[in-house]
Design a protein around this motif. Sequence first.
Motif, PDB file in Angstrom:
ATOM      1  N   SER A  54       1.049   4.529 -13.679  1.00  0.00           N
ATOM      2  CA  SER A  54       0.229   3.774 -12.714  1.00  0.00           C
ATOM      3  C   SER A  54      -1.200   3.543 -13.190  1.00  0.00           C
ATOM      4  O   SER A  54      -1.918   4.470 -13.567  1.00  0.00           O
ATOM      5  CB  SER A  54       0.264   4.516 -11.368  1.00  0.00           C
ATOM      6  OG  SER A  54      -0.990   4.569 -10.763  1.00  0.00           O
ATOM      7  N   CYS A  56      -3.797   2.625 -11.472  1.00  0.00           N
ATOM      8  CA  CYS A  56      -4.831   3.223 -10.615  1.00  0.00           C
ATOM      9  C   CYS A  56      -4.922   4.728 -10.859  1.00  0.00           C
ATOM     10  O   CYS A  56      -6.015   5.307 -10.791  1.00  0.00           O
ATOM     11  CB  CYS A  56      -4.518   2.939  -9.149  1.00  0.00           C
ATOM     12  SG  CYS A  56      -4.347   1.178  -8.839  1.00  0.00           S
ATOM     13  N   LEU A  78       7.453   7.032  -9.444  1.00  0.00           N
ATOM     14  CA  LEU A  78       7.602   5.740  -8.772  1.00  0.00           C
ATOM     15  C   LEU A  78       8.960   5.205  -9.222  1.00  0.00           C
ATOM     16  O   LEU A  78       9.511   5.670 -10.225  1.00  0.00           O
ATOM     17  CB  LEU A  78       6.501   4.777  -9.222  1.00  0.00           C
ATOM     18  CG  LEU A  78       5.058   5.269  -9.067  1.00  0.00           C
ATOM     19  CD1 LEU A  78       4.087   4.198  -9.550  1.00  0.00           C
ATOM     20  CD2 LEU A  78       4.765   5.644  -7.623  1.00  0.00           C
ATOM     21  N   ASN A  86       7.434   8.546  -4.251  1.00  0.00           N
ATOM     22  CA  ASN A  86       6.236   8.168  -3.485  1.00  0.00           C
ATOM     23  C   ASN A  86       6.533   7.788  -2.037  1.00  0.00           C
ATOM     24  O   ASN A  86       5.623   7.715  -1.227  1.00  0.00           O
ATOM     25  CB  ASN A  86       5.490   7.010  -4.170  1.00  0.00           C
ATOM     26  CG  ASN A  86       6.339   5.768  -4.325  1.00  0.00           C
ATOM     27  OD1 ASN A  86       7.479   5.844  -4.779  1.00  0.00           O
ATOM     28  ND2 ASN A  86       5.828   4.614  -3.953  1.00  0.00           N
ATOM     29  N   LEU A  99       1.446   5.246  -1.695  1.00  0.00           N
ATOM     30  CA  LEU A  99       0.908   4.772  -2.968  1.00  0.00           C
ATOM     31  C   LEU A  99       0.212   5.909  -3.711  1.00  0.00           C
ATOM     32  O   LEU A  99      -0.301   6.844  -3.094  1.00  0.00           O
ATOM     33  CB  LEU A  99      -0.099   3.635  -2.740  1.00  0.00           C
ATOM     34  CG  LEU A  99       0.428   2.388  -2.022  1.00  0.00           C
ATOM     35  CD1 LEU A  99      -0.706   1.406  -1.786  1.00  0.00           C
ATOM     36  CD2 LEU A  99       1.540   1.726  -2.817  1.00  0.00           C
ATOM     37  N   VAL A 100       0.198   5.809  -5.025  1.00  0.00           N
ATOM     38  CA  VAL A 100      -0.601   6.727  -5.837  1.00  0.00           C
ATOM     39  C   VAL A 100      -1.764   5.930  -6.423  1.00  0.00           C
ATOM     40  O   VAL A 100      -1.646   4.711  -6.582  1.00  0.00           O
ATOM     41  CB  VAL A 100       0.233   7.351  -6.982  1.00  0.00           C
ATOM     42  CG1 VAL A 100       1.235   8.336  -6.458  1.00  0.00           C
ATOM     43  CG2 VAL A 100       0.893   6.300  -7.864  1.00  0.00           C
ATOM     44  N   PRO A 101      -2.879   6.562  -6.711  1.00  0.00           N
ATOM     45  CA  PRO A 101      -3.124   8.000  -6.653  1.00  0.00           C
ATOM     46  C   PRO A 101      -3.677   8.427  -5.299  1.00  0.00           C
ATOM     47  O   PRO A 101      -4.179   7.595  -4.539  1.00  0.00           O
ATOM     48  CB  PRO A 101      -4.203   8.173  -7.722  1.00  0.00           C
ATOM     49  CG  PRO A 101      -5.002   6.903  -7.631  1.00  0.00           C
ATOM     50  CD  PRO A 101      -3.999   5.821  -7.337  1.00  0.00           C
ATOM     51  N   GLU A 112      -7.275   5.241  -2.438  1.00  0.00           N
ATOM     52  CA  GLU A 112      -7.689   4.044  -3.195  1.00  0.00           C
ATOM     53  C   GLU A 112      -8.530   4.444  -4.412  1.00  0.00           C
ATOM     54  O   GLU A 112      -9.617   5.023  -4.272  1.00  0.00           O
ATOM     55  CB  GLU A 112      -8.483   3.056  -2.320  1.00  0.00           C
ATOM     56  CG  GLU A 112      -7.665   2.458  -1.184  1.00  0.00           C
ATOM     57  CD  GLU A 112      -6.742   1.334  -1.624  1.00  0.00           C
ATOM     58  OE1 GLU A 112      -7.114   0.572  -2.531  1.00  0.00           O
ATOM     59  OE2 GLU A 112      -5.646   1.224  -1.070  1.00  0.00           O
ATOM     60  N   SER A 113      -8.045   4.043  -5.583  1.00  0.00           N
ATOM     61  CA  SER A 113      -8.659   4.513  -6.827  1.00  0.00           C
ATOM     62  C   SER A 113     -10.143   4.168  -6.955  1.00  0.00           C
ATOM     63  O   SER A 113     -10.936   4.987  -7.420  1.00  0.00           O
ATOM     64  CB  SER A 113      -7.876   3.965  -8.019  1.00  0.00           C
ATOM     65  OG  SER A 113      -7.818   2.563  -7.976  1.00  0.00           O
ATOM     66  N   HIS A 114     -10.535   2.939  -6.529  1.00  0.00           N
ATOM     67  CA  HIS A 114     -11.952   2.582  -6.682  1.00  0.00           C
ATOM     68  C   HIS A 114     -12.827   3.459  -5.788  1.00  0.00           C
ATOM     69  O   HIS A 114     -13.943   3.831  -6.154  1.00  0.00           O
ATOM     70  CB  HIS A 114     -12.189   1.092  -6.389  1.00  0.00           C
ATOM     71  CG  HIS A 114     -11.579   0.636  -5.097  1.00  0.00           C
ATOM     72  ND1 HIS A 114     -10.258   0.311  -4.981  1.00  0.00           N
ATOM     73  CD2 HIS A 114     -12.106   0.516  -3.870  1.00  0.00           C
ATOM     74  CE1 HIS A 114     -10.002  -0.013  -3.726  1.00  0.00           C
ATOM     75  NE2 HIS A 114     -11.111   0.101  -3.032  1.00  0.00           N
ATOM     76  N   HIS A 196      10.466   1.664   2.286  1.00  0.00           N
ATOM     77  CA  HIS A 196       9.136   1.361   1.734  1.00  0.00           C
ATOM     78  C   HIS A 196       8.264   0.664   2.772  1.00  0.00           C
ATOM     79  O   HIS A 196       8.751  -0.183   3.517  1.00  0.00           O
ATOM     80  CB  HIS A 196       9.266   0.476   0.481  1.00  0.00           C
ATOM     81  CG  HIS A 196       8.098   0.617  -0.456  1.00  0.00           C
ATOM     82  ND1 HIS A 196       6.838   0.195  -0.132  1.00  0.00           N
ATOM     83  CD2 HIS A 196       8.007   1.149  -1.702  1.00  0.00           C
ATOM     84  CE1 HIS A 196       6.010   0.449  -1.141  1.00  0.00           C
ATOM     85  NE2 HIS A 196       6.696   1.039  -2.107  1.00  0.00           N
ATOM     86  N   ARG A 201       7.715  -5.654  -1.692  1.00  0.00           N
ATOM     87  CA  ARG A 201       7.649  -5.063  -3.029  1.00  0.00           C
ATOM     88  C   ARG A 201       9.016  -4.516  -3.435  1.00  0.00           C
ATOM     89  O   ARG A 201       9.501  -4.739  -4.542  1.00  0.00           O
ATOM     90  CB  ARG A 201       6.665  -3.892  -3.025  1.00  0.00           C
ATOM     91  CG  ARG A 201       5.481  -4.102  -3.905  1.00  0.00           C
ATOM     92  CD  ARG A 201       4.657  -2.842  -3.996  1.00  0.00           C
ATOM     93  NE  ARG A 201       3.246  -3.168  -3.829  1.00  0.00           N
ATOM     94  CZ  ARG A 201       2.249  -2.352  -4.133  1.00  0.00           C
ATOM     95  NH1 ARG A 201       2.501  -1.149  -4.603  1.00  0.00           N
ATOM     96  NH2 ARG A 201       1.003  -2.722  -3.960  1.00  0.00           N
TER      97      ARG A 201
HETATM   98  N1  LIG Z   1      -5.486  -0.328  -4.246  1.00  0.00           N
HETATM   99  C1  LIG Z   1      -4.752   0.866  -4.550  1.00  0.00           C
HETATM  100  C2  LIG Z   1      -3.455   0.453  -5.195  1.00  0.00           C
HETATM  101  C3  LIG Z   1      -2.483   1.601  -5.293  1.00  0.00           C
HETATM  102  C4  LIG Z   1      -1.161   1.123  -5.844  1.00  0.00           C
HETATM  103  O1  LIG Z   1      -0.709  -0.022  -5.619  1.00  0.00           O
HETATM  104  N2  LIG Z   1      -0.511   2.020  -6.562  1.00  0.00           N
HETATM  105  C5  LIG Z   1       0.741   1.697  -7.194  1.00  0.00           C
HETATM  106  C6  LIG Z   1       0.736   2.207  -8.620  1.00  0.00           C
HETATM  107  S1  LIG Z   1      -0.598   1.497  -9.549  1.00  0.00           S
HETATM  108  C7  LIG Z   1       1.856   2.408  -6.449  1.00  0.00           C
HETATM  109  O2  LIG Z   1       1.680   3.475  -5.909  1.00  0.00           O
HETATM  110  N3  LIG Z   1       3.055   1.786  -6.405  1.00  0.00           N
HETATM  111  C8  LIG Z   1       4.183   2.386  -5.819  1.00  0.00           C
HETATM  112  C9  LIG Z   1       4.979   1.484  -4.947  1.00  0.00           C
HETATM  113  O3  LIG Z   1       4.483   0.432  -4.557  1.00  0.00           O
HETATM  114  O4  LIG Z   1       6.119   1.855  -4.628  1.00  0.00           O
HETATM  115  C10 LIG Z   1      -5.594   1.769  -5.474  1.00  0.00           C
HETATM  116  O5  LIG Z   1      -6.499   1.243  -6.129  1.00  0.00           O
HETATM  117  O6  LIG Z   1      -5.368   2.995  -5.498  1.00  0.00           O
END
Ligand SMILES: N[C@@H](CCC(=O)N[C@@H](CS)C(=O)NCC(=O)O)C(=O)O
Length: 339
Positions: A54, A56, A78, A86, A99-101, A112-114, A196, A201
């Motif tokens: 991932s 993020c 994931l 997740n 969602l991670v992280p 949210e990573s940011h 989900h 997605r």
């Molecule tokens: N805006 C969120 C995005 C988090 C995100 O979309 N994470 C993805 C991995 S980069 C995830 O957990 N995907 C798993 C899924 O959708 O099942 C952040 O910056 O943390």
Amino acid sequence: MIPMIFSSTLLVGLVSWFLWEKSHRKTRDMPAGLHKDISLPFTQEYELYHNNLSLCSKKVRACMAELDIDYKSHPIELIETGSYENIGRDYLTVNPGGLVPTLVHNGHPVYESHAIIAYLAKLKEGAGGNTLVPADEADRAAMQTWIDKASLTGDDPTTNIKRSAANCAGLLTTPLMVSALQDIPLRLIFEGLLFHRIRSRAAIFMIMKLRGLSGFTKIKPLMNALGEARNNMELHLDALDEHLLGNGPHIIGNQLTLADISWLVILERLVEADWMEFFLRGDQRPNVQRYWQYLQQTQGYKIGILEFQSTVMDAAIQRLKSHKRNNPAFTASLEGQRQ
Ligand SMILES: N[C@@H](CCC(=O)N[C@@H](CS)C(=O)NCC(=O)O)C(=O)O
């Protein structure tokens, strides 16, 4: 008679299982930042729920490596790396967004990573050394602009691609995802359709699994989105190249900042998903080329990224590369009309 009793019992069993699971897997969108109102079990000051692949998660790991923050690691699978951990009951108690992280600081989650990297840098303010945030107000504002350009925002990556290179990177990862999904059993992918939070997605992943590498380039909406992402990524990289001319090796001033951490993972993703040679072909974007060389020397890259390789992903990358080599038409449809 017996088969009828058997099939109705099976049906009742399946429906009961689904309803029970559904009621124990409550999902909701989680706003960014620290949630003091949520308390989770913890044994260490910092605990990070993350995934090797991932983007993020990589950003947060790179940031923690640069800030020299020790943390307890909770790897979360994931679907593209093995299973939908997740959206399992346990992880949804940590992050109902699925969602991670997620960073857990003294038992409270930060989403949210940011927002996580900003939170970490703030905690380290005044601690001495490089805290990844410039002292000057104007520099801080400029840094934020570059962080925003590299932040993955919203549930749907097709929105915001003009503003965000990260959303473009997400879409450009599609071929790699398709490749990775070939190793994942269909029944595991199906779980996403049931549970989900972002059903669309999960549906796209199911379609990508069914179509495979040779079939997905025939899905028009997906290819249009990929083409848009590719064209916009060209513009984002042009802007970065132009900015780095006369600056560099950092985005802001002469220190590594959160902006560099945010861009590190975008450029690394372009390498991972086999786009870097396309975007930096020939002598194009020489400042970005130098910048990428520099970023690979940082602790963030060496620890936060290189120490978290994924064997599943390595296999997927090799498969994608070989498919591209053996199918020039496939490669051409990914790369569009080269200028
Ligand atoms: N805006 C969120 C995005 C988090 C995100 O979309 N994470 C993805 C991995 S980069 C995830 O957990 N995907 C798993 C899924 O959708 O099942 C952040 O910056 O943390």
